[in-house]
Design a protein around this motif. Structure first.
Motif, PDB file in Angstrom:
ATOM      1  N   ASP A  80      27.579  54.005  24.381  1.00 28.72           N
ATOM      2  CA  ASP A  80      28.509  53.401  25.329  1.00 28.72           C
ATOM      3  C   ASP A  80      29.816  53.067  24.617  1.00 28.72           C
ATOM      4  N   TRP A  99      29.760  53.630  30.396  1.00 27.44           N
ATOM      5  CA  TRP A  99      28.387  53.955  30.072  1.00 27.44           C
ATOM      6  C   TRP A  99      28.236  55.467  29.852  1.00 27.44           C
ATOM      7  N   THR A 100      27.197  55.842  29.147  1.00 33.07           N
ATOM      8  CA  THR A 100      27.004  57.267  28.828  1.00 33.07           C
ATOM      9  C   THR A 100      26.726  58.103  30.066  1.00 33.07           C
ATOM     10  N   ASP A 101      26.286  57.472  31.183  1.00 31.68           N
ATOM     11  CA  ASP A 101      26.030  58.256  32.391  1.00 31.68           C
ATOM     12  C   ASP A 101      27.273  58.449  33.255  1.00 31.68           C
ATOM     13  N   CYS A 103      29.255  55.893  34.548  1.00 32.17           N
ATOM     14  CA  CYS A 103      29.677  54.694  35.256  1.00 32.17           C
ATOM     15  C   CYS A 103      30.701  53.933  34.404  1.00 32.17           C
ATOM     16  N   TRP A 122      31.515  55.017  40.007  1.00 34.14           N
ATOM     17  CA  TRP A 122      30.304  55.793  39.803  1.00 34.14           C
ATOM     18  C   TRP A 122      30.662  57.247  39.466  1.00 34.14           C
ATOM     19  N   LYS A 298      23.331  47.926  35.529  1.00 32.06           N
ATOM     20  CA  LYS A 298      23.836  48.575  34.326  1.00 32.06           C
ATOM     21  C   LYS A 298      23.620  47.674  33.117  1.00 32.06           C
TER      22      LYS A 298
END
Length: 794
Positions: A80, A99-101, A103, A122, A298
């Motif tokens: 992150d 964040w790594t996804d 978000c 998102w 999160k």
């Protein structure tokens, strides 16, 4: 060197080589993840200088951490990325977290929590911009979905709640009230074709009184249910003609009269069902967009507070301060103070480390053992099955035959707007049940009896209001499974029959043991119910979340023979009918005289009803539910006060979510005790279940005020010199629970006997401590007490 020594050395080298290989692979994976995060950060924020989180352990940074906020750019251990104000190893102030996804949050932070104004985005392209509180979208904000839909308005804990305006992606829009994510209250919905509805909503559908207007000038004014016209209403044409009647999608229930205008054709060939099949066919309410993951879910990859002495591995925390479930350790549940300077434990006040590890401190500050809470001992299913040979077997058969007749008897569909005559005490129906059967009753094996229904239309409509299916109702009470008989723990001497599926309770007076005084008392209860029935009906119709007992029927069996004895039955809902096991039960009135259970802890079972002085918890509800609870308690108490009712109580059932294999209750975390300075850096375990409920509409729909409610129960203790204090002092020991609660025993009128009881006991005891007090005083005391044992989750 011997051969055995060479073998040992060879194995040691081989082992060392494997360990080094594992370390290298882990190191390489970390480098790859860090480089990937750096590329993402550069692409979003531009080329920047990265300070690795691992480099912050030097003396210079340690001294800076404990001073004041400073600007930092960090790639955290899991990949992150964060840039912005940093304090005590937490985001604090303005900052951006990626964040790594994919978000991302940009906005205000307070010691690791999103707090204030911010923007969450998102990977799908959806965004929320507005106010945050403890990781939740909470306040005023705008959500823009990936499909282009937008909502601008009030939020409470990630849910649209309050006034808001939503533009749907298909061109429709809604402006009005929202509750828990759905349209509820008053609002206007306009379709893209220009048709619009103005009126009441419930659970996202048109429900209540409202007007639907078509672009061609036609209009429907009337009652709605589940998104369709149901009940009284008027359809008006643009030329002035109109049709008035009772509306239903079931054509057999449809009836009305057509009134032509001066310019219209009198002989109109029009089917009222066209309203459903044609006029409303293209006016469906657009469903909302489902959010894939909530901001409060999160996690942040951050260090523990630097005050804790360092040296510990980072733990994952959610943006509202929760420890990540996946990395939780058993020690985390106990040591929630590890971030404090523990060189001076005495400075923490009366609640020291001893309290947090299960010790209670007396007035002199000497620790004494505070017992670990355990589940009560298991017990067999409540009640005695009424099988053949039981002394009340025939009475049960009479009851079941009567219910079958009452519920199964054909009756026209009634509007919810009942006439005053339906509530008349003289509105009752007698039916004779001879053993050989009659034109209206089946043959049976019991003795002849007569059956009486009190206000049958009112109770039939109440069952409809409570969404009780008639077939299911008959099956529960009159199916193949026998009823179970259990005695009341109260002083009335009344008995209950419980259906096999636990859904309904039938209150009566046990004929073989009823004293004359108790029979008279029960008869008065029946009269009180009939007297307050109009007010009760209007109340439960107006407030779906009412906590007062649900009544489904009032009946009487008159046994033939020399005694001509009458047995009256009141059928009501069972608050504790649930798939959850109820571990603790409390009957709470807000009075202290005689309000304790004279049983040692070892004899308390799951079915034992504990009382006010046995209560050792404060219940913490989430903000929206707590506000609704306060409003509903006020409304319900106003009804009971108006009807001169007293001596009612709040029945509370608790299911503990976390229990060890040996029956010990597992605390979910520790809260800072009163008088202490809250350490906001410390993680608070706990609201993952609430997040899951917010994501799953089906689970949320099963939760109602007082039913299946997720909450936290904080343990309390009473000091030895305050044993009659109703509410103990909070210990900070919290338990995740599912709660059930409702107001019961609402048929006790403040009659002359209660006035005499109050006068007599006031001579001996403190008048405020006794149960029998004036309804106005009782209501005030009851409400004040509930607001002490229920609090808003912070």
């Amino acid at each position: 060197m011997s051969c055995s020594c060479l073998n040992v050395k060879s194995k040691a080298l081989e082992k060392m080589s494997k360990e080094q290989s594992t370390v290298f692979r882990a190191w390489e994976a970390t480098i790859r993840k860090t480089q990937a995060a750096k590329k993402r950060a550069n692409s979003i924020f531009g080329t920047i200088s990265i300070a690795h989180a691992e480099d912050d352990n030097d003396d210079e940074n340690d001294s800076r951490n404990s001073a004041e906020p400073y600007h930092a750019e960090k790639i955290l251990p899991n990949g992150d990325y964060y840039t912005g104000q940093w304090y005590d190893n937490f985001p604090h102030g303005q900052g951006k977290y990626l964040w790594t996804d994919g978000c991302m949050y940009v906005g205000e932070w307070y010691k690791g929590k999103t707090m204030g104004r911010g923007r969450f985005s998102w990977p799908s392209g959806a965004t929320y911009e507005g106010e945050f509180k403890s990781g939740y979208m909470d306040g005023i904000g705008t959500y823009t979905g990936s499909n282009g839909a937008t909502y601008r308005g009030q939020w409470v804990m990630n849910m649209k709640h309050g006034h808001g305006l939503k533009y749907f992606s298909n061109g429709d829009w809604y402006d009005g009230e929202w509750r828990r994510g759905f349209q509820e209250g008053n609002g206007k919905y306009e379709w893209k074709n220009g048709n619009h509805y103005v009126g009441e909503w419930k659970n996202g559908l048109m429900c209540g009184k409202g007007s639907f207007v078509w672009t061609n000038g036609n209009k429907f004014d009337g009652n709605w249910e589940d998104g369709l016209p149901k009940g009284n209403g008027t359809f008006k044409w643009s030329d002035g003609s109109f049709y008035v009647g009772n509306w239903s999608k079931d054509s057999s229930e449809q009836n009305g009269t057509y009134y032509p205008s001066d310019s219209s054709v009198e002989d109109l060939e029009w089917d009222p069902q066209d309203l459903y099949k044609v006029h409303l066919s293209d006016s469906q309410v657009c469903p909302g967009e489902r959010v894939s993951i909530l901001p409060s879910q999160k996690k942040l990859a951050v260090w523990n507070s630097s005050k804790g002495g360092g040296g510990e591995k980072p733990r994952r925390m959610s943006v509202d301060g929760r420890v990540s479930v996946g990395m939780e350790r058993a020690f985390d549940r106990m040591n929630m103070w590890e971030g404090e300077d523990n060189t001076s434990a005495g400075d923490r006040g009366r609640f020291s480390d001893a309290d947090l590890l299960g010790l209670q401190v007396d007035q002199e500050g000497v620790p004494k053992m505070m017992p670990i809470m355990r589940l009560p001992k298991a017990c067999k299913r409540q009640g005695e099955t009424i099988s053949k040979g039981h002394k009340n077997y025939e009475l049960m058969l009479n009851l079941q035959l009567g219910i079958r007749h009452s519920v199964g008897r054909p009756a026209p569909s009634a509007s919810l707007d009942l006439k005053a005559s339906a509530f008349d005490p003289k509105e009752k129906v007698w039916t004779r049940f001879p053993p050989e059967g009659s034109k209206y009753t089946p043959p049976h094996q019991s003795t002849e009896f007569r059956w009486k229904d009190y206000c049958p239309l009112v109770f039939r409509t109440l069952r409809k209001l409570f969404k009780v299916d008639p077939a299911d109702y008959m099956l529960s009470i009159c199916g193949n499974d026998a009823l179970r008989e259990l005695s009341s723990p109260g002083k009335s001497g009344s008995f209950f029959y419980l259906t096999n599926d636990d859904r309904y309770m039938i209150k009566t007076m046990k004929k073989s043991e009823a004293k004359v005084s108790r029979e008279i008392t029960f008869w008065f209860m029946v009269q009180v119910l009939i007297r307050m029935l109009p007010a009760y009906y209007n109340h439960v119709r107006s407030y779906e979340n009412t906590l007062v007992t649900k009544f489904y029927g009032l009946h009487c069996v008159k046994l033939n023979g020399t005694t001509q004895k009458k047995v009256r039955f009141i059928i009501m809902g069972n608050l504790f009918c649930s798939e959850y096991t109820i571990h603790r039960r409390f009957d709470l009135k807000g009075s202290s005289l005689g309000r304790t259970t004279d049983k040692p802890e070892s004899e308390i079972e799951a079915t034992t009803i504990l009382k006010d002085l046995d209560l050792n918890f404060i219940f913490r509800l989430q903000k929206a539910w707590f506000q609704e609870f306060c409003r509903q308690v006020d409304r319900d108490c106003e009804l009971l006060e108006q009807e001169r009712i007293m001596d009612y109580s709040l029945l509370v059932g608790l299911h503990f979510r976390e229990v060890s294999p040996n029956g010990d209750l597992i605390a979910s975390g520790m809260r800072t005790p009163p008088g202490e300075t809250e350490n906001d850096d410390e993680p608070r375990l706990s609201r993952a279940d609430m997040d899951q409920l917010l994501l799953d509409p089906d689970m949320w729909s099963r939760i109602k005020l007082g039913i299946n409610m997720p909450a936290r129960a904080e343990r309390t203790v009473r000091r030895s010199d305050c044993e009659y204090l109703l509410v103990g002092e909070p210990t900070g020991e919290l338990y995740e629970v599912v709660m059930f609660f409702g107001i019961i025993d609402i048929l006790q009128d403040y009659d002359i006997s209660k006035k005499l009881e109050h006068a007599y006991k006031s001579i001996q005891y403190d008048p405020t401590s006794i149960s029998a007090v004036d309804p106005k005083q009782y209501s005030r005391r009851f409400r004040d007490f509930l607001l002490k044992i229920f609090e808003e989750e912070i």
